[in-house]
Design a protein around this motif. Structure first.
Motif, short mmCIF file in Angstrom:
data_model
loop_
_atom_site.label_atom_id
_atom_site.label_comp_id
_atom_site.label_asym_id
_atom_site.label_seq_id
_atom_site.Cartn_x
_atom_site.Cartn_y
_atom_site.Cartn_z
N GLU A 336 7.91 38.11 -27.82
CA GLU A 336 6.52 38.26 -27.38
C GLU A 336 6.41 39.33 -26.29
O GLU A 336 5.44 40.09 -26.26
CB GLU A 336 5.98 36.93 -26.88
CG GLU A 336 4.49 36.95 -26.57
CD GLU A 336 4.00 35.61 -26.04
OE1 GLU A 336 2.86 35.24 -26.35
OE2 GLU A 336 4.77 34.94 -25.31
N THR A 337 7.39 39.38 -25.41
CA THR A 337 7.35 40.40 -24.36
C THR A 337 7.48 41.81 -24.94
O THR A 337 7.01 42.78 -24.35
CB THR A 337 8.46 40.18 -23.32
OG1 THR A 337 9.74 40.29 -23.96
CG2 THR A 337 8.33 38.81 -22.65
N LEU A 338 8.14 41.90 -26.11
CA LEU A 338 8.34 43.20 -26.76
C LEU A 338 7.18 43.58 -27.66
O LEU A 338 6.94 44.76 -27.92
CB LEU A 338 9.65 43.20 -27.56
CG LEU A 338 10.92 43.01 -26.72
CD1 LEU A 338 12.12 42.74 -27.62
CD2 LEU A 338 11.17 44.24 -25.86
N ASP A 339 6.45 42.59 -28.17
CA ASP A 339 5.28 42.85 -29.02
C ASP A 339 4.31 41.69 -28.88
O ASP A 339 4.31 40.75 -29.67
CB ASP A 339 5.72 43.02 -30.48
CG ASP A 339 4.56 43.46 -31.37
OD1 ASP A 339 3.42 43.54 -30.87
OD2 ASP A 339 4.79 43.72 -32.57
N ALA A 340 3.47 41.78 -27.86
CA ALA A 340 2.58 40.68 -27.50
C ALA A 340 1.48 40.44 -28.53
O ALA A 340 0.84 39.38 -28.53
CB ALA A 340 1.96 40.93 -26.13
N GLU A 341 1.25 41.40 -29.43
CA GLU A 341 0.15 41.27 -30.39
C GLU A 341 0.62 40.89 -31.79
O GLU A 341 -0.18 40.84 -32.71
CB GLU A 341 -0.64 42.58 -30.45
CG GLU A 341 -1.30 42.93 -29.11
CD GLU A 341 -2.09 44.21 -29.18
OE1 GLU A 341 -2.11 44.84 -30.27
OE2 GLU A 341 -2.69 44.60 -28.17
N ASN A 342 1.90 40.61 -31.92
CA ASN A 342 2.43 40.25 -33.24
C ASN A 342 1.98 38.84 -33.61
O ASN A 342 2.37 37.86 -32.97
CB ASN A 342 3.96 40.35 -33.23
CG ASN A 342 4.55 40.21 -34.62
OD1 ASN A 342 4.46 39.16 -35.24
ND2 ASN A 342 5.16 41.28 -35.09
N LEU A 343 1.17 38.73 -34.67
CA LEU A 343 0.59 37.44 -35.04
C LEU A 343 1.65 36.44 -35.50
O LEU A 343 1.52 35.23 -35.25
CB LEU A 343 -0.45 37.62 -36.14
CG LEU A 343 -1.75 38.32 -35.71
CD1 LEU A 343 -2.67 38.51 -36.91
CD2 LEU A 343 -2.45 37.51 -34.62
N GLU A 344 2.69 36.91 -36.18
CA GLU A 344 3.75 35.99 -36.63
C GLU A 344 4.44 35.36 -35.44
O GLU A 344 4.75 34.16 -35.46
CB GLU A 344 4.76 36.73 -37.50
CG GLU A 344 4.25 37.06 -38.90
CD GLU A 344 5.36 37.60 -39.78
OE1 GLU A 344 5.94 36.82 -40.55
OE2 GLU A 344 5.65 38.81 -39.68
N VAL A 345 4.69 36.15 -34.42
CA VAL A 345 5.31 35.62 -33.20
C VAL A 345 4.39 34.60 -32.55
O VAL A 345 4.81 33.49 -32.18
CB VAL A 345 5.64 36.76 -32.21
CG1 VAL A 345 6.10 36.18 -30.87
CG2 VAL A 345 6.70 37.68 -32.78
N ILE A 346 3.14 34.96 -32.42
CA ILE A 346 2.17 34.08 -31.75
C ILE A 346 2.04 32.75 -32.49
O ILE A 346 2.08 31.67 -31.88
CB ILE A 346 0.79 34.78 -31.66
CG1 ILE A 346 0.88 35.98 -30.72
CG2 ILE A 346 -0.29 33.81 -31.19
CD1 ILE A 346 -0.33 36.89 -30.75
N ASN A 347 1.90 32.81 -33.80
CA ASN A 347 1.71 31.58 -34.58
C ASN A 347 2.95 30.70 -34.59
O ASN A 347 2.86 29.47 -34.47
CB ASN A 347 1.31 31.93 -36.02
CG ASN A 347 -0.07 32.53 -36.10
OD1 ASN A 347 -0.93 32.26 -35.24
ND2 ASN A 347 -0.32 33.36 -37.10
#
Length: 372
Positions: A336-347
């Motif tokens: 998340e720190t590397l790509d805060a907008e990645n939806l797969e990470v968020i979900n």
């Protein structure tokens, strides 16, 4: 006869200078099969070659509908120039002139091909390169342009013909092997595509683009073991290559070998602490394993009666679930720190936290029941 020869040659030259090749042909064709002087015969033939070369390079030849006719013009140009080259000595002026004219004609065909290519008229571009190839198939530049223009035109079989010639000319760069693999893929022949990759890797074993072309073919065809055979030799020589470690981990995942996948992703993180894919893929595996263990807990009443689980304790399963969820959270937080907008990470992170909080709540309830 001498007067007819000189008159027609005069008007033919004038027509050529005024860019009227068809008019020039009328004067020249009258002189064919006539009893001319040797110089007159040579000039008629030379002017015929020149006339057909002008027709071959006419703007109308850019039109696909005229390619058949224009191909005949090119053949006629080459035929007439060859008549002079075959019947004269190299020291003769007609031989030297014709040789220079033929070279100029060849260069003009290449130039037209390049111009058409730059204008993205790939069918026309491939036509001019094909005509150049028919005159000189020993020129690597011509072969490369012919291969690429036919590729862009979607004519993969013809592109393969040019690449065959490039290999015969010892121009066996990685570009040729990659292109040939691509052509065979487009022709729905993945086995032959992979064979081209392997041929290339035999000569260029560390070429990234070839390696990943081959791995891509294997993954699309679900040939995961073959993908490993491509990746592992490179990994043996470059054990901490981040990109290759991640690719290898993903292949192991497809083979269901999570342990080796986790090992590869962990090494990838050691190699590059900013490796988003490694953190994310690790988190995904750990989340999946947590879900698998969670299902055991849901069905524990039935499962604990089975022989397979007679030595398994429910508390150990809970600890395993908690461990995987906590590891998953750690890795997904990094991702998340590397790509805060990645939806797969968020979900996935959201689902992980829900399960983690649920397991903590269940543990609290269990601890309360045990104390009563």
């Amino acid at each position: 006869m001498r007067k007819l020869q000189e008159t027609n040659l005069k008007y033919a030259r004038l027509a050529i200078n005024e860019n009227k090749p068809k008019e020039a042909l009328k004067y020249l064709e009258v002189l064919l099969n006539k009893n001319l002087t040797r110089e007159g015969e040579m000039e008629v033939i030379a002017l015929l070659g020149k006339t057909y070369s002008i027709l071959s390079l006419n703007e109308s030849c850019s039109d696909n509908n005229n390619h058949e006719l224009c191909e005949q013009y090119v053949s006629s140009t080459f035929y007439w120039y060859e008549q002079i080259l075959k019947t004269t000595d190299k020291e003769e002026i007609f031989h030297q002139y014709t040789s220079a004219e033929l070279d100029r004609f060849y260069e003009n065909l290449l130039t037209r091909g390049v111009n058409e290519f730059l204008d993205e008229n790939f069918t026309s571009s491939s036509f001019f390169f094909t005509q150049a190839f028919s005159i000189n198939n020993d020129d690597i530049v011509s072969c490369r342009y012919g291969m690429i223009s036919n590729e862009f035109d979607g004519n993969y079989i013809k592109a393969l013909t040019y690449s065959d010639r490039l290999l015969e000319l010892k121009y066996d760069s990685t570009e040729v092997y990659e292109s040939r693999a691509f052509y065979y893929e487009q022709l729905q022949q993945p086995d032959l595509a992979l064979k081209e990759v392997e041929n290339g890797l035999n000569k260029y074993p560390s070429q990234f683009s070839l390696i990943y072309r081959g791995v891509g073919i294997c993954v699309r065809e679900k040939w995961y073991e073959r993908a490993l055979r491509i990746l592992e030799p490179y990994l043996d020589k470059n054990p901490f290559d981040n990109k290759t470690l991640i690719a290898t981990g993903m292949v192991y995942e497809q083979l269901g070998n999570d342990s080796k996948a986790i090992y590869c992703y962990t090494r990838a993180i050691i190699a590059n602490e900013y490796s988003f894919d490694a953190y994310f893929n690790l988190g995904q595996i750990q989340f999946r394993k947590a879900i698998q263990q969670q299902k055991l807990l849901v069905n524990w009443t039935q499962l604990k009666k089975k022989e397979k689980y007679k030595d398994v304790h429910k508390s150990d399963i809970k600890k395993t679930v908690k461990f995987y969820l906590e590891q998953c959270e750690l890795n997904l937080r990094k991702a998340e720190t590397l790509d805060a907008e990645n939806l797969e990470v968020i979900n996935t992170l959201r689902s992980t936290l829900v399960l983690l909080n649920k397991s903590k709540e269940l543990k609290r309830i269990d601890d309360t029941l045990e104390s009563m």
